[in-house]
Write a protein that holds these residues in place. Sequence first.
Motif, PDB file in Angstrom:
ATOM      1  N   ASP A 128      -3.833   5.120  -1.601  1.00  0.00           N
ATOM      2  CA  ASP A 128      -2.431   4.718  -1.554  1.00  0.00           C
ATOM      3  C   ASP A 128      -1.557   5.812  -0.944  1.00  0.00           C
ATOM      4  O   ASP A 128      -1.772   7.002  -1.180  1.00  0.00           O
ATOM      5  CB  ASP A 128      -1.912   4.408  -2.965  1.00  0.00           C
ATOM      6  N   GLN A 129      -0.571   5.394  -0.208  1.00  0.00           N
ATOM      7  CA  GLN A 129       0.359   6.327   0.407  1.00  0.00           C
ATOM      8  C   GLN A 129       1.575   6.486  -0.494  1.00  0.00           C
ATOM      9  O   GLN A 129       2.359   5.562  -0.676  1.00  0.00           O
ATOM     10  CB  GLN A 129       0.792   5.828   1.788  1.00  0.00           C
ATOM     11  N   ILE A 130       1.734   7.673  -1.086  1.00  0.00           N
ATOM     12  CA  ILE A 130       2.892   7.956  -1.926  1.00  0.00           C
ATOM     13  C   ILE A 130       4.041   8.360  -1.013  1.00  0.00           C
ATOM     14  O   ILE A 130       4.022   9.430  -0.407  1.00  0.00           O
ATOM     15  CB  ILE A 130       2.594   9.071  -2.938  1.00  0.00           C
ATOM     16  N   VAL A 131       5.038   7.496  -0.897  1.00  0.00           N
ATOM     17  CA  VAL A 131       6.155   7.796  -0.003  1.00  0.00           C
ATOM     18  C   VAL A 131       7.291   8.508  -0.728  1.00  0.00           C
ATOM     19  O   VAL A 131       8.137   9.146  -0.090  1.00  0.00           O
ATOM     20  CB  VAL A 131       6.673   6.522   0.677  1.00  0.00           C
ATOM     21  N   ALA A 132       7.336   8.407  -2.035  1.00  0.00           N
ATOM     22  CA  ALA A 132       8.337   9.108  -2.846  1.00  0.00           C
ATOM     23  C   ALA A 132       7.881   9.069  -4.287  1.00  0.00           C
ATOM     24  O   ALA A 132       7.237   8.109  -4.714  1.00  0.00           O
ATOM     25  CB  ALA A 132       9.709   8.449  -2.715  1.00  0.00           C
ATOM     26  N   SER A 133       8.207  10.093  -5.033  1.00  0.00           N
ATOM     27  CA  SER A 133       7.912  10.074  -6.463  1.00  0.00           C
ATOM     28  C   SER A 133       8.934  10.904  -7.215  1.00  0.00           C
ATOM     29  O   SER A 133       9.483  11.881  -6.693  1.00  0.00           O
ATOM     30  CB  SER A 133       6.489  10.558  -6.752  1.00  0.00           C
ATOM     31  N   VAL A 134       9.174  10.497  -8.453  1.00  0.00           N
ATOM     32  CA  VAL A 134      10.115  11.161  -9.348  1.00  0.00           C
ATOM     33  C   VAL A 134       9.417  11.390 -10.676  1.00  0.00           C
ATOM     34  O   VAL A 134       8.779  10.474 -11.214  1.00  0.00           O
ATOM     35  CB  VAL A 134      11.381  10.303  -9.562  1.00  0.00           C
ATOM     36  N   ALA A 182      18.941   3.824  -8.472  1.00  0.00           N
ATOM     37  CA  ALA A 182      19.403   3.605  -7.103  1.00  0.00           C
ATOM     38  C   ALA A 182      18.457   4.238  -6.095  1.00  0.00           C
ATOM     39  O   ALA A 182      18.129   3.631  -5.060  1.00  0.00           O
ATOM     40  CB  ALA A 182      20.815   4.166  -6.942  1.00  0.00           C
ATOM     41  N   ALA A 183      17.998   5.452  -6.382  1.00  0.00           N
ATOM     42  CA  ALA A 183      17.108   6.148  -5.455  1.00  0.00           C
ATOM     43  C   ALA A 183      15.766   5.425  -5.333  1.00  0.00           C
ATOM     44  O   ALA A 183      15.256   5.221  -4.221  1.00  0.00           O
ATOM     45  CB  ALA A 183      16.908   7.588  -5.920  1.00  0.00           C
ATOM     46  N   LEU A 184      15.180   5.050  -6.448  1.00  0.00           N
ATOM     47  CA  LEU A 184      13.888   4.368  -6.410  1.00  0.00           C
ATOM     48  C   LEU A 184      13.981   3.047  -5.657  1.00  0.00           C
ATOM     49  O   LEU A 184      13.098   2.703  -4.858  1.00  0.00           O
ATOM     50  CB  LEU A 184      13.376   4.141  -7.831  1.00  0.00           C
ATOM     51  N   ALA A 185      15.056   2.298  -5.898  1.00  0.00           N
ATOM     52  CA  ALA A 185      15.241   1.019  -5.207  1.00  0.00           C
ATOM     53  C   ALA A 185      15.400   1.237  -3.701  1.00  0.00           C
ATOM     54  O   ALA A 185      14.836   0.490  -2.888  1.00  0.00           O
ATOM     55  CB  ALA A 185      16.458   0.301  -5.780  1.00  0.00           C
ATOM     56  N   PHE A 186      16.161   2.246  -3.322  1.00  0.00           N
ATOM     57  CA  PHE A 186      16.361   2.559  -1.906  1.00  0.00           C
ATOM     58  C   PHE A 186      15.039   2.929  -1.240  1.00  0.00           C
ATOM     59  O   PHE A 186      14.690   2.418  -0.166  1.00  0.00           O
ATOM     60  CB  PHE A 186      17.372   3.695  -1.778  1.00  0.00           C
ATOM     61  N   TRP A 187      14.279   3.798  -1.877  1.00  0.00           N
ATOM     62  CA  TRP A 187      13.007   4.240  -1.301  1.00  0.00           C
ATOM     63  C   TRP A 187      12.002   3.097  -1.228  1.00  0.00           C
ATOM     64  O   TRP A 187      11.133   3.077  -0.348  1.00  0.00           O
ATOM     65  CB  TRP A 187      12.432   5.395  -2.116  1.00  0.00           C
ATOM     66  N   TRP A 202       0.817  -1.215   0.000  1.00  0.00           N
ATOM     67  CA  TRP A 202       0.000   0.000   0.000  1.00  0.00           C
ATOM     68  C   TRP A 202       0.856   1.273   0.000  1.00  0.00           C
ATOM     69  O   TRP A 202       0.344   2.352  -0.232  1.00  0.00           O
ATOM     70  CB  TRP A 202      -0.928   0.000   1.224  1.00  0.00           C
ATOM     71  N   GLU A 203       2.142   1.112   0.264  1.00  0.00           N
ATOM     72  CA  GLU A 203       3.061   2.247   0.179  1.00  0.00           C
ATOM     73  C   GLU A 203       3.696   2.246  -1.203  1.00  0.00           C
ATOM     74  O   GLU A 203       4.223   1.225  -1.662  1.00  0.00           O
ATOM     75  CB  GLU A 203       4.124   2.154   1.267  1.00  0.00           C
ATOM     76  N   VAL A 204       3.647   3.396  -1.874  1.00  0.00           N
ATOM     77  CA  VAL A 204       3.986   3.449  -3.301  1.00  0.00           C
ATOM     78  C   VAL A 204       5.150   4.393  -3.552  1.00  0.00           C
ATOM     79  O   VAL A 204       5.175   5.524  -3.051  1.00  0.00           O
ATOM     80  CB  VAL A 204       2.761   3.904  -4.122  1.00  0.00           C
ATOM     81  N   VAL A 205       6.098   3.914  -4.328  1.00  0.00           N
ATOM     82  CA  VAL A 205       7.155   4.745  -4.895  1.00  0.00           C
ATOM     83  C   VAL A 205       6.839   4.897  -6.382  1.00  0.00           C
ATOM     84  O   VAL A 205       6.706   3.892  -7.094  1.00  0.00           O
ATOM     85  CB  VAL A 205       8.538   4.110  -4.689  1.00  0.00           C
ATOM     86  N   LEU A 206       6.678   6.113  -6.839  1.00  0.00           N
ATOM     87  CA  LEU A 206       6.170   6.383  -8.186  1.00  0.00           C
ATOM     88  C   LEU A 206       7.254   7.024  -9.048  1.00  0.00           C
ATOM     89  O   LEU A 206       8.007   7.875  -8.576  1.00  0.00           O
ATOM     90  CB  LEU A 206       4.956   7.299  -8.091  1.00  0.00           C
ATOM     91  N   VAL A 207       7.303   6.625 -10.310  1.00  0.00           N
ATOM     92  CA  VAL A 207       8.169   7.277 -11.281  1.00  0.00           C
ATOM     93  C   VAL A 207       7.366   7.483 -12.559  1.00  0.00           C
ATOM     94  O   VAL A 207       6.679   6.567 -13.027  1.00  0.00           O
ATOM     95  CB  VAL A 207       9.459   6.477 -11.539  1.00  0.00           C
ATOM     96  N   GLY A 208       7.407   8.691 -13.118  1.00  0.00           N
ATOM     97  CA  GLY A 208       6.573   8.977 -14.282  1.00  0.00           C
ATOM     98  C   GLY A 208       7.193   9.979 -15.233  1.00  0.00           C
ATOM     99  O   GLY A 208       8.167  10.672 -14.918  1.00  0.00           O
ATOM    100  N   ARG A 241      12.600  -7.654  -6.303  1.00  0.00           N
ATOM    101  CA  ARG A 241      11.404  -7.426  -5.506  1.00  0.00           C
ATOM    102  C   ARG A 241      11.719  -6.402  -4.424  1.00  0.00           C
ATOM    103  O   ARG A 241      12.860  -6.313  -3.960  1.00  0.00           O
ATOM    104  CB  ARG A 241      10.901  -8.739  -4.884  1.00  0.00           C
ATOM    105  N   PHE A 242      10.690  -5.654  -4.030  1.00  0.00           N
ATOM    106  CA  PHE A 242      10.850  -4.552  -3.084  1.00  0.00           C
ATOM    107  C   PHE A 242       9.737  -4.601  -2.051  1.00  0.00           C
ATOM    108  O   PHE A 242       8.645  -5.109  -2.334  1.00  0.00           O
ATOM    109  CB  PHE A 242      10.827  -3.216  -3.826  1.00  0.00           C
ATOM    110  N   GLU A 243       9.991  -4.064  -0.890  1.00  0.00           N
ATOM    111  CA  GLU A 243       8.974  -4.037   0.159  1.00  0.00           C
ATOM    112  C   GLU A 243       7.764  -3.220  -0.270  1.00  0.00           C
ATOM    113  O   GLU A 243       6.620  -3.604  -0.027  1.00  0.00           O
ATOM    114  CB  GLU A 243       9.563  -3.455   1.450  1.00  0.00           C
ATOM    115  N   ARG A 244       8.015  -2.091  -0.905  1.00  0.00           N
ATOM    116  CA  ARG A 244       6.933  -1.207  -1.351  1.00  0.00           C
ATOM    117  C   ARG A 244       6.630  -1.431  -2.829  1.00  0.00           C
ATOM    118  O   ARG A 244       7.466  -1.924  -3.592  1.00  0.00           O
ATOM    119  CB  ARG A 244       7.327   0.256  -1.119  1.00  0.00           C
TER     120      ARG A 244
END
Length: 342
Positions: free
Chosen positions: A199-205, A332-337, A131-137, A168-171
């Motif tokens: 959804d909870q956006i925890v980071a986006s690029v 690297a940043a997206l994977a970390f987040w 439910w925690e989302v890292v977004l790239v668009g 695979r990633f936690e988020r």
Amino acid sequence: MSLHKSPALLLCLALLGTTSCSEKPLLEGARMDRLGELAGQVEQERLMGLVRELVTAHQEDTPVFCSEFQDVQDEVVRDTFCHLTRDRSGALMQSRLESLGLRVQRHDASNGGPFTTSNIIAELPGTTRPWEVVLVGAHFDAFYGGADDNSTGVAAVLELARVLSQYRFERTIRFVGFDLEELGLVGSGRYVEEALGPDQIVASVVFDCIGYYSPVPGSQRSIPGLPSPSSGDFLAVIGNDVSTRRASELYALNEALQLTNVVPILAPADGASPVGGNLMRSDHTPFWLTGRDALFLTDTANFRNPNYHQKTDTVDTLDPVSFRRTVQVSAAALAFWAGGPQ
């Protein structure tokens, strides 16, 4: 990047040591060996091949809107909008995401307006916190061939989807193609208003124009009210108050991995100010205005690239090496987040 001073606006070169405003260390838990390995899988030739395919798609497409702008008095604007395309580039983006086995859907909306938008949304589900989302668009509409603006951004999203989907990633990681950015952030505005849900956006690029670089002194023009380096050989990472920590983390990751030349820029509050307007010309803006975390990565478009919104925005004007490095630090940043890679 769409057609469209507060003194507190900062060029944040000193912002970013080992901590930000919170006490938590910036890169706590980061596996730099794993992140470096993942970033190394970004392939320059794949990126450039994708840009070429997207440019061809735009060149062979039928312009979306032309007659609607016949009454516009500015001849340059009228002619430019007669070269705006999106259908084939959007179809290409969707098919490439589907080929990776990702769950892909379209978000269609009109909001009663004259233009219907069709955003593309694909997901790599998280393992423990989906439910925690890292977004790239990035937006997939473009004027003319649109090599830098914004085939580079779309190619980056697709290459990141290829690389990240091997792990695979936690988020959850969400890959988004925004429609009709060039008409005033229409698709991203509707996405934020209608499609985000709980959804909870925890980071986006957001990528927009990330392939044009020049080491020549004087090649970089300053955004009004904001000093900048004189050479256009850096990646601008633009954030606001909400995204300060994410900007700090990306900067720190880049320093650790030594990938590219990053210049962070922070707008105060939600970015809406006389000077901040030039920092709000892409699809991160609806996120900012609704209090969500978002970073805008760009080569600064018309403040550097003389081919902005011109027929001359072609593949041969891009810098493939610097382009790849931008995508690497983003990976690297997206994977970390996202809490990985696992």
